[in-house]
Design a protein around this motif. Structure first.
Motif, PDB file in Angstrom:
ATOM      1  N   GLU A   1       0.827  -1.202   0.000  1.00 16.29           N
ATOM      2  CA  GLU A   1       0.000   0.000   0.000  1.00 16.29           C
ATOM      3  C   GLU A   1       0.863   1.255   0.000  1.00 16.29           C
ATOM      4  O   GLU A   1       0.537   2.242  -0.677  1.00 16.29           O
ATOM      5  CB  GLU A   1      -0.927   0.003   1.209  1.00 16.29           C
ATOM      6  CG  GLU A   1      -1.982   1.091   1.173  1.00 16.29           C
ATOM      7  CD  GLU A   1      -2.831   1.035  -0.093  1.00 16.29           C
ATOM      8  OE1 GLU A   1      -3.181   2.116  -0.601  1.00 16.29           O
ATOM      9  OE2 GLU A   1      -3.121  -0.076  -0.575  1.00 16.29           O
ATOM     10  N   ALA A   2       1.972   1.232   0.743  1.00 15.81           N
ATOM     11  CA  ALA A   2       2.865   2.393   0.770  1.00 15.81           C
ATOM     12  C   ALA A   2       3.453   2.649  -0.612  1.00 15.81           C
ATOM     13  O   ALA A   2       3.554   3.794  -1.068  1.00 15.81           O
ATOM     14  CB  ALA A   2       3.981   2.169   1.789  1.00 15.81           C
ATOM     15  N   LYS A   3       3.814   1.574  -1.304  1.00 15.76           N
ATOM     16  CA  LYS A   3       4.382   1.723  -2.650  1.00 15.76           C
ATOM     17  C   LYS A   3       3.317   2.203  -3.641  1.00 15.76           C
ATOM     18  O   LYS A   3       3.601   3.013  -4.517  1.00 15.76           O
ATOM     19  CB  LYS A   3       5.003   0.391  -3.092  1.00 15.76           C
ATOM     20  CG  LYS A   3       6.274   0.041  -2.316  1.00 15.76           C
ATOM     21  CD  LYS A   3       6.925  -1.235  -2.791  1.00 15.76           C
ATOM     22  CE  LYS A   3       6.183  -2.461  -2.301  1.00 15.76           C
ATOM     23  NZ  LYS A   3       6.928  -3.710  -2.591  1.00 15.76           N
ATOM     24  N   ALA A   4       2.103   1.714  -3.478  1.00 14.75           N
ATOM     25  CA  ALA A   4       1.014   2.149  -4.353  1.00 14.75           C
ATOM     26  C   ALA A   4       0.721   3.639  -4.160  1.00 14.75           C
ATOM     27  O   ALA A   4       0.469   4.373  -5.128  1.00 14.75           O
ATOM     28  CB  ALA A   4      -0.235   1.326  -4.088  1.00 14.75           C
ATOM     29  N   GLN A   5       0.760   4.086  -2.914  1.00 14.79           N
ATOM     30  CA  GLN A   5       0.530   5.510  -2.641  1.00 14.79           C
ATOM     31  C   GLN A   5       1.633   6.369  -3.246  1.00 14.79           C
ATOM     32  O   GLN A   5       1.369   7.480  -3.757  1.00 14.79           O
ATOM     33  CB  GLN A   5       0.423   5.740  -1.136  1.00 14.79           C
ATOM     34  CG  GLN A   5      -0.848   5.172  -0.517  1.00 14.79           C
ATOM     35  CD  GLN A   5      -0.876   5.336   0.986  1.00 14.79           C
ATOM     36  OE1 GLN A   5       0.017   5.937   1.586  1.00 14.79           O
ATOM     37  NE2 GLN A   5      -1.906   4.785   1.629  1.00 14.79           N
TER      38      GLN A   5
ATOM     39  N   VAL B   1      -0.412   0.709 -12.620  1.00 12.15           N
ATOM     40  CA  VAL B   1       0.960   0.681 -12.089  1.00 12.15           C
ATOM     41  C   VAL B   1       0.929   0.481 -10.574  1.00 12.15           C
ATOM     42  O   VAL B   1       1.754  -0.251 -10.019  1.00 12.15           O
ATOM     43  CB  VAL B   1       1.720   1.971 -12.463  1.00 12.15           C
ATOM     44  CG1 VAL B   1       3.128   1.948 -11.855  1.00 12.15           C
ATOM     45  CG2 VAL B   1       1.795   2.132 -13.970  1.00 12.15           C
ATOM     46  N   ALA B   2      -0.028   1.111  -9.895  1.00 14.64           N
ATOM     47  CA  ALA B   2      -0.150   0.922  -8.447  1.00 14.64           C
ATOM     48  C   ALA B   2      -0.410  -0.532  -8.116  1.00 14.64           C
ATOM     49  O   ALA B   2       0.139  -1.085  -7.145  1.00 14.64           O
ATOM     50  CB  ALA B   2      -1.273   1.802  -7.900  1.00 14.64           C
ATOM     51  N   GLY B   3      -1.237  -1.195  -8.928  1.00 14.16           N
ATOM     52  CA  GLY B   3      -1.478  -2.620  -8.724  1.00 14.16           C
ATOM     53  C   GLY B   3      -0.219  -3.444  -8.916  1.00 14.16           C
ATOM     54  O   GLY B   3       0.019  -4.420  -8.197  1.00 14.16           O
ATOM     55  N   LEU B   4       0.605  -3.052  -9.869  1.00 10.52           N
ATOM     56  CA  LEU B   4       1.860  -3.764 -10.111  1.00 10.52           C
ATOM     57  C   LEU B   4       2.783  -3.692  -8.894  1.00 10.52           C
ATOM     58  O   LEU B   4       3.387  -4.692  -8.504  1.00 10.52           O
ATOM     59  CB  LEU B   4       2.568  -3.180 -11.327  1.00 10.52           C
ATOM     60  CG  LEU B   4       2.051  -3.578 -12.705  1.00 10.52           C
ATOM     61  CD1 LEU B   4       2.674  -2.688 -13.772  1.00 10.52           C
ATOM     62  CD2 LEU B   4       2.383  -5.028 -13.004  1.00 10.52           C
ATOM     63  N   VAL B   5       2.920  -2.508  -8.314  1.00 12.91           N
ATOM     64  CA  VAL B   5       3.887  -2.366  -7.217  1.00 12.91           C
ATOM     65  C   VAL B   5       3.364  -2.958  -5.908  1.00 12.91           C
ATOM     66  O   VAL B   5       4.129  -3.162  -4.964  1.00 12.91           O
ATOM     67  CB  VAL B   5       4.304  -0.895  -7.024  1.00 12.91           C
ATOM     68  CG1 VAL B   5       4.920  -0.344  -8.307  1.00 12.91           C
ATOM     69  CG2 VAL B   5       3.148  -0.032  -6.562  1.00 12.91           C
TER      70      VAL B   5
END
Length: 271
Positions: free
Chosen positions: A59-63, A81-85
């Protein structure tokens, strides 16, 4: 890709398919946006490592992605891209490879939607053959000293107005952002992605003379029965085959040419 990266890519493919099934999503524009993110993460190694760091929560990476990309690309691209990370990746480079594949797949989806996917497949194959037989052209397209605008202009002079716009976009991205791949390997990968859009395999068929339509249909049906999947034929003519056919499916070669049988007979006589 192995392990976690393979699972992450499979999930991303499903999300992309779901997104591009929606009529409101412009698959070609999405491809351009994903390609721009690919270039960013290829260039910014530190950012790529942060976005694939297993010590950070998904979640932190998606944010972080949303903060960095939210105003640069569409909400659809940023969400993808958020889903990927959020996923785990075995290597940081795998994330960039996945993004590149998704960009290419989005472009091929656009061709599929407008009914030109067969044309794109054929044009990719023919372009590969042209490059393979023209050392000067290959040298110009792979010259590391040549600028991106110069390579883009050369490709546009070759393909603009003659090939499908999707073909031109795919080849231009491949040539101007090779990321360590050979031109031949990249074109083969694009051809395989195009075939995968229809859940079919690709057979490269080399014959001494052009095949008739009925011969192509019989050969395609025979190969489909042999491999258990629909088969797309990429056709090449080489007089040195001396009759018969040479068929390559992936790494497997089915060689029924007269030249091959003569060579085998010679080896047996010599042995």
């Amino acid at each position: 890709m192995n392990g976690a990266s393979r699972e992450a890519l499979a999930a991303a493919r499903e999300r992309l398919d779901a997104l591009t099934d929606a009529t409101s999503v412009d698959a070609g524009s999405l491809a351009d946006e994903l390609a721009s993110v690919t270039a960013l993460l290829h260039r910014e190694v530190g950012l790529r490592r942060v976005l694939t760091d297993p010590a950070q929560t998904g979640e932190a990476k998606a944010q972080l992605v949303q903060r960095l990309l939210g105003s640069q690309v569409s909400g659809t691209a940023a969400d993808l891209v958020a889903g990927l990370v959020r996923s785990r990746w075995s290597q940081s480079r795998d994330l960039v490879d996945a993004l590149e594949e998704l960009a290419d797949t989005a472009d091929l989806t656009a061709a599929e939607k407008n009914g030109s996917l067969d044309d794109v497949e054929d044009e990719l194959f023919r372009f590969g053959r042209i490059v393979g037989s023209n050392t000067g052209l290959r040298a110009a397209l792979t010259d590391r000293k040549a600028t991106v605008p110069a390579k883009s202009e050369l490709l546009h002079s070759l393909l603009g107005g003659r090939a499908n716009p999707v073909t031109e976009r795919l080849v231009t991205r491949l040539v101007t952002a090779a990321r360590g791949r050979s031109l031949e390997t990249g074109l083969e990968s694009l051809s395989k992605l195009a075939a995968d859009r229809r859940n079919r395999m690709v057979a490269v068929v080399t014959s001494a003379v052009p095949l008739s339509d009925s011969h192509k249909q019989r050969l395609g049906a025979a190969l489909a029965k042999l491999y258990g999947r629909p088969m797309h034929l990429n056709l090449d003519v080489d007089p040195e085959v001396l009759g018969g056919l040479q068929v390559r499916v992936g790494d497997e070669v089915i060689n029924g040419s007269i030249a091959d049988r003569l060579a085998e007979a010679g080896r047996r006589l010599a042995g």
